[in-house]
Design a protein around this motif. Sequence first.
Motif, PDB file in Angstrom:
ATOM      1  N   ASN A  88       6.871 -36.732 -58.343  1.00  0.00           N
ATOM      2  CA  ASN A  88       6.832 -35.406 -57.846  1.00  0.00           C
ATOM      3  C   ASN A  88       7.508 -35.201 -56.566  1.00  0.00           C
ATOM      4  O   ASN A  88       7.129 -36.016 -55.429  1.00  0.00           O
ATOM      5  CB  ASN A  88       5.569 -34.793 -57.789  1.00  0.00           C
ATOM      6  CG  ASN A  88       4.718 -34.967 -58.993  1.00  0.00           C
ATOM      7  OD1 ASN A  88       5.383 -34.455 -60.198  1.00  0.00           O
ATOM      8  ND2 ASN A  88       3.405 -35.486 -59.114  1.00  0.00           N
ATOM      9  N   ALA A  89       8.710 -34.531 -56.415  1.00  0.00           N
ATOM     10  CA  ALA A  89       9.178 -34.379 -55.268  1.00  0.00           C
ATOM     11  C   ALA A  89       9.458 -33.083 -54.875  1.00  0.00           C
ATOM     12  O   ALA A  89       9.622 -31.943 -55.477  1.00  0.00           O
ATOM     13  CB  ALA A  89      10.634 -35.127 -55.527  1.00  0.00           C
ATOM     14  N   PHE A  90       9.793 -33.127 -53.236  1.00  0.00           N
ATOM     15  CA  PHE A  90      10.089 -31.863 -52.620  1.00  0.00           C
ATOM     16  C   PHE A  90      11.514 -31.996 -52.092  1.00  0.00           C
ATOM     17  O   PHE A  90      11.891 -32.885 -51.248  1.00  0.00           O
ATOM     18  CB  PHE A  90       9.148 -31.654 -51.361  1.00  0.00           C
ATOM     19  CG  PHE A  90       9.497 -30.621 -50.277  1.00  0.00           C
ATOM     20  CD1 PHE A  90       9.099 -29.241 -50.369  1.00  0.00           C
ATOM     21  CD2 PHE A  90       9.966 -30.914 -49.197  1.00  0.00           C
ATOM     22  CE1 PHE A  90       9.323 -28.393 -49.480  1.00  0.00           C
ATOM     23  CE2 PHE A  90      10.171 -30.050 -48.270  1.00  0.00           C
ATOM     24  CZ  PHE A  90      10.054 -28.798 -48.443  1.00  0.00           C
ATOM     25  N   MET A  91      12.475 -31.094 -52.306  1.00  0.00           N
ATOM     26  CA  MET A  91      13.650 -31.294 -51.890  1.00  0.00           C
ATOM     27  C   MET A  91      14.239 -30.236 -51.147  1.00  0.00           C
ATOM     28  O   MET A  91      13.710 -29.088 -51.674  1.00  0.00           O
ATOM     29  CB  MET A  91      14.728 -31.337 -53.101  1.00  0.00           C
ATOM     30  CG  MET A  91      14.450 -32.521 -54.233  1.00  0.00           C
ATOM     31  SD  MET A  91      14.170 -34.116 -53.770  1.00  0.00           S
ATOM     32  CE  MET A  91      15.987 -34.216 -53.008  1.00  0.00           C
ATOM     33  N   ILE A  92      14.766 -30.328 -50.221  1.00  0.00           N
ATOM     34  CA  ILE A  92      15.451 -29.316 -49.195  1.00  0.00           C
ATOM     35  C   ILE A  92      16.992 -29.345 -49.076  1.00  0.00           C
ATOM     36  O   ILE A  92      17.377 -30.235 -48.963  1.00  0.00           O
ATOM     37  CB  ILE A  92      14.691 -29.140 -47.757  1.00  0.00           C
ATOM     38  CG1 ILE A  92      14.604 -30.668 -47.424  1.00  0.00           C
ATOM     39  CG2 ILE A  92      13.361 -28.874 -48.050  1.00  0.00           C
ATOM     40  CD1 ILE A  92      14.454 -31.004 -46.117  1.00  0.00           C
ATOM     41  N   ILE A  93      17.702 -28.326 -49.183  1.00  0.00           N
ATOM     42  CA  ILE A  93      18.800 -27.822 -48.838  1.00  0.00           C
ATOM     43  C   ILE A  93      18.854 -26.713 -47.631  1.00  0.00           C
ATOM     44  O   ILE A  93      18.448 -25.814 -47.662  1.00  0.00           O
ATOM     45  CB  ILE A  93      19.760 -27.366 -49.919  1.00  0.00           C
ATOM     46  CG1 ILE A  93      19.507 -28.374 -50.967  1.00  0.00           C
ATOM     47  CG2 ILE A  93      21.165 -27.362 -49.588  1.00  0.00           C
ATOM     48  CD1 ILE A  93      20.397 -27.816 -52.211  1.00  0.00           C
ATOM     49  N   GLU A  94      19.662 -27.195 -46.541  1.00  0.00           N
ATOM     50  CA  GLU A  94      19.400 -26.399 -45.242  1.00  0.00           C
ATOM     51  C   GLU A  94      20.529 -25.688 -44.657  1.00  0.00           C
ATOM     52  O   GLU A  94      21.775 -26.257 -44.834  1.00  0.00           O
ATOM     53  CB  GLU A  94      19.060 -27.491 -43.997  1.00  0.00           C
ATOM     54  CG  GLU A  94      17.618 -27.986 -44.479  1.00  0.00           C
ATOM     55  CD  GLU A  94      17.506 -29.538 -43.790  1.00  0.00           C
ATOM     56  OE1 GLU A  94      16.581 -29.912 -43.383  1.00  0.00           O
ATOM     57  OE2 GLU A  94      18.564 -30.166 -43.644  1.00  0.00           O
ATOM     58  N   THR A  95      20.451 -24.537 -44.106  1.00  0.00           N
ATOM     59  CA  THR A  95      21.558 -23.836 -43.530  1.00  0.00           C
ATOM     60  C   THR A  95      21.101 -23.549 -42.261  1.00  0.00           C
ATOM     61  O   THR A  95      19.655 -23.048 -41.873  1.00  0.00           O
ATOM     62  CB  THR A  95      21.961 -22.613 -44.107  1.00  0.00           C
ATOM     63  OG1 THR A  95      20.889 -21.682 -44.107  1.00  0.00           O
ATOM     64  CG2 THR A  95      22.138 -23.063 -45.706  1.00  0.00           C
ATOM     65  N   ALA A  96      21.708 -23.494 -41.046  1.00  0.00           N
ATOM     66  CA  ALA A  96      21.201 -23.075 -39.813  1.00  0.00           C
ATOM     67  C   ALA A  96      21.348 -21.423 -39.585  1.00  0.00           C
ATOM     68  O   ALA A  96      20.910 -20.863 -38.753  1.00  0.00           O
ATOM     69  CB  ALA A  96      22.080 -23.909 -38.678  1.00  0.00           C
TER      70      ALA A  96
END
Length: 244
Positions: free
Chosen positions: A185-193
Amino acid sequence: MKKFRLEKDFLQLFPDSEIGVLVLKGIDNHVKEEDRFAPYLRQCEEESKVFFENPEFIENPVIKEWREAFYKFKTKKGARCSIEALLKRVSKGGEIGCINPLVDIYNGVSLKFGLPIGGENLDKFEGDMRLTIAKGGEAFITYGSDKDEPALEGEVIYRDDYGAICRCWNWRECVRTMLTEDVTNAFMIIETAEGEKDGNLNAALDFMAEKVQEELGGTVKKFIVSKDNPEIVLEGGERDEEDK
């Protein structure tokens, strides 16, 4: 019930930031074939070259945007955004090595879309996950070390009730929650500023969701977290968003 939220102090500093999230459940992340994802990574490396067409590396838009973001908060000396590290290696003729399927997938997506991406073992979180400004002293041990290197006051960090999970926003993660072959079970993040641009964030989320399900199975829920929707339920609640 576990939640993820953008804290007010972070949003005061980056009010236009949007964070894409994928919650993965029941995946199989074991390495079944050595270097299986190498051709995929080579293709993504090739596609990433559009992000450093300017011969002056730091003048390329992706690099410049994240350098400017990092100037806004306290950082450990030499800390750089994760996407800069990937693009710099490719620009010098290097290759991104295979680690495990999920890490290989997200490194490729990061290169393909020019966005910083990270991931953590959801089952290792203690309490809620927050993107916030460090008060200083939050516990942090990174891969390859047994020494506590706590966050500095004023850093942007991901943290839970135990301590820092990723320092300097997306520079370096702790060993406690890192993605290993055993993660299910994973938490994935894709970020923008500065927020969504030309559908790039959504496109990256959709591409990664499809790739994960194709390769690792399980289920995927997709979210975008922002000032207008600063908190989401990761697990323990009712159906929260969109099942992929």
